[in-house]
Design a protein around this motif. Sequence first.
Motif, PDB file in Angstrom:
ATOM      1  N   HIS A  11       3.132   2.788   5.902  1.00 11.61           N
ATOM      2  CA  HIS A  11       2.630   1.616   5.185  1.00 11.61           C
ATOM      3  C   HIS A  11       3.634   0.467   5.109  1.00 11.61           C
ATOM      4  CE1 HIS A  11      -0.805   4.038   4.002  1.00 11.61           C
ATOM      5  NE2 HIS A  11       0.018   4.967   3.576  1.00 11.61           N
TER       6      HIS A  11
ATOM      7  N   ASP B  99       8.280   9.064  -0.111  1.00  9.45           N
ATOM      8  CA  ASP B  99       8.945   7.777   0.121  1.00  9.45           C
ATOM      9  C   ASP B  99       9.015   7.469   1.615  1.00  9.45           C
ATOM     10  OD1 ASP B  99       9.440   7.242  -2.589  1.00  9.45           O
ATOM     11  OD2 ASP B  99      11.355   8.309  -2.549  1.00  9.45           O
TER      12      ASP B  99
ATOM     13  N   GLY C 293       8.535  -0.541  -3.970  1.00  7.58           N
ATOM     14  CA  GLY C 293       7.248  -1.220  -3.901  1.00  7.58           C
ATOM     15  C   GLY C 293       7.290  -2.567  -3.213  1.00  7.58           C
TER      16      GLY C 293
ATOM     17  N   THR D 176       0.836  -1.189   0.000  1.00  2.00           N
ATOM     18  CA  THR D 176       0.000   0.000   0.000  1.00  2.00           C
ATOM     19  C   THR D 176       0.878   1.247   0.000  1.00  2.00           C
ATOM     20  OG1 THR D 176      -1.719  -1.162   1.233  1.00  2.00           O
ATOM     21  CG2 THR D 176      -1.787   1.244   1.276  1.00  2.00           C
ATOM     22  N   THR D 177       0.435   2.285  -0.676  1.00  2.00           N
ATOM     23  CA  THR D 177       1.154   3.554  -0.681  1.00  2.00           C
ATOM     24  C   THR D 177       0.188   4.701  -0.387  1.00  2.00           C
ATOM     25  OG1 THR D 177       0.882   3.756  -3.077  1.00  2.00           O
ATOM     26  CG2 THR D 177       2.939   2.774  -2.297  1.00  2.00           C
ATOM     27  N   GLU D 178       0.766   5.809   0.036  1.00  2.00           N
ATOM     28  CA  GLU D 178      -0.003   7.012   0.343  1.00  2.00           C
ATOM     29  C   GLU D 178      -0.268   7.805  -0.939  1.00  2.00           C
ATOM     30  OE1 GLU D 178      -1.775   9.386   3.415  1.00  2.00           O
ATOM     31  OE2 GLU D 178      -0.724   7.455   3.557  1.00  2.00           O
TER      32      GLU D 178
ATOM     33  N   TRP E 266      15.543   9.861  -1.369  1.00  4.32           N
ATOM     34  CA  TRP E 266      14.128   9.657  -1.041  1.00  4.32           C
ATOM     35  C   TRP E 266      13.387  10.986  -0.989  1.00  4.32           C
ATOM     36  CZ3 TRP E 266      12.547   5.640   3.188  1.00  4.32           C
ATOM     37  CH2 TRP E 266      13.019   4.373   2.826  1.00  4.32           C
TER      38      TRP E 266
ATOM     39  N   GLU F 191      -0.204  10.723  -3.292  1.00  2.00           N
ATOM     40  CA  GLU F 191       0.669  11.903  -3.275  1.00  2.00           C
ATOM     41  C   GLU F 191      -0.103  13.173  -2.964  1.00  2.00           C
ATOM     42  OE1 GLU F 191       4.235  13.845  -6.029  1.00  2.00           O
ATOM     43  OE2 GLU F 191       2.964  12.237  -6.815  1.00  2.00           O
TER      44      GLU F 191
ATOM     45  N   ASN G 101       5.568   6.561   2.922  1.00  2.00           N
ATOM     46  CA  ASN G 101       5.196   5.194   2.556  1.00  2.00           C
ATOM     47  C   ASN G 101       5.906   4.166   3.424  1.00  2.00           C
ATOM     48  OD1 ASN G 101       3.346   5.782   0.506  1.00  2.00           O
ATOM     49  ND2 ASN G 101       4.974   6.010  -1.019  1.00  2.00           N
TER      50      ASN G 101
ATOM     51  N   THR H  60       6.195   0.231   3.178  1.00  2.00           N
ATOM     52  CA  THR H  60       6.431  -0.007   1.760  1.00  2.00           C
ATOM     53  C   THR H  60       7.657   0.756   1.295  1.00  2.00           C
ATOM     54  OG1 THR H  60       4.065  -0.336   1.352  1.00  2.00           O
ATOM     55  CG2 THR H  60       5.439   0.199  -0.556  1.00  2.00           C
ATOM     56  N   SER H  61       8.545   0.077   0.592  1.00  2.00           N
ATOM     57  CA  SER H  61       9.776   0.696   0.116  1.00  2.00           C
ATOM     58  C   SER H  61       9.525   1.491  -1.159  1.00  2.00           C
ATOM     59  CB  SER H  61      10.824  -0.386  -0.164  1.00  2.00           C
ATOM     60  OG  SER H  61      10.518  -1.069  -1.379  1.00  2.00           O
ATOM     61  N   PRO H  62      10.471   2.369  -1.545  1.00  2.21           N
ATOM     62  CA  PRO H  62      10.310   3.097  -2.807  1.00  2.21           C
ATOM     63  C   PRO H  62      10.218   2.171  -4.016  1.00  2.21           C
ATOM     64  CG  PRO H  62      11.972   4.161  -1.449  1.00  2.21           C
ATOM     65  CD  PRO H  62      11.643   2.857  -0.782  1.00  2.21           C
TER      66      PRO H  62
END
Length: 298
Positions: free
Chosen positions: A109, A102, A115, A26-28, A98, A30, A105, A111-113
């Motif tokens: 979440h 990044d 993904g 999951t990502t935030e 970053w 933007e 996330n 989650t790495s840059p």
Amino acid sequence: MYRFLRIIVLLALVGGLGFWLLTRPTTEPESNLAGLEGDAARGEVIFYAGGCASCHAREGASGEEKLVLAGGMGFPSAFGTFYAPNISSDPEAGIGTWSALDLVNAMKHGTSPEGQHYYPAFPYTSYARADLQDIVDLHAFLQTLPADATPSKPHDVGFPFNIRRSLGGWKLLFLKDGWVIEDVEGPQLERGRYLVEALGHCGECHTPRNALGGLKTGEWLAGAVNPDGKGRTPGITPATLDWSAGDVAEYLSSGFTPDFDSVGGHMAAVVENTAQLSQEDRDAIAAYVKAVPEVAKE
């Protein structure tokens, strides 16, 4: 028989697709960061409240060396040994390239840059409650810190725990952004809850875990076996900690207990951080600790 096999294959495909969708990182959005500008001075407060150097500085570092976030500290557990990565401003070995998004996330979440899921040895289950502005400010401060080209050490994690995609299922179970203690009264307790449950991630050590490594929030801050299986982290609810709020705040400032003993072990690094906070913040932490439900854990 052929029709039966087709049904089995179809069910397997549907199940595999469902697993893939449910476990995707999951990502935030933007757009949620629109209008947020980083303030490095405020970010320094978040840095100490979050205890970043306690894990990401080199082992044995002291003074200004603790601002060189080269990583490398190991965290043994039943699932393997995890190593804190380099989060210095180095553009190759660290997180110098970053964006604030990044970092959001990663912290909210896991989650790495690229993904990928991060392992929850990185306490994003607590940081998920952090305000976006605070993370943006932290990003601004981190960019002011020294760069270090030391490569991050890979985790020592065996099968099946090295299957990162499976962490998506773990997150479905345990990554929540709601408060553990929902009802608190007044700004001081709200601030204390934020510092303890979110930035300070106190529950990650002081709360027991289940067989999957998720926090047993019904035993919040009741004490836990250390992740490496050696010794215990004490409970800090009123059931086991009989210090006054003033005693707790003083301990977070000076490291001295009411019995004139001094802080030791991993908690010494915590006190190094909390000593950098304002007296109001230490008082808020103390007030929250005294207000949580009394839970004793043997």
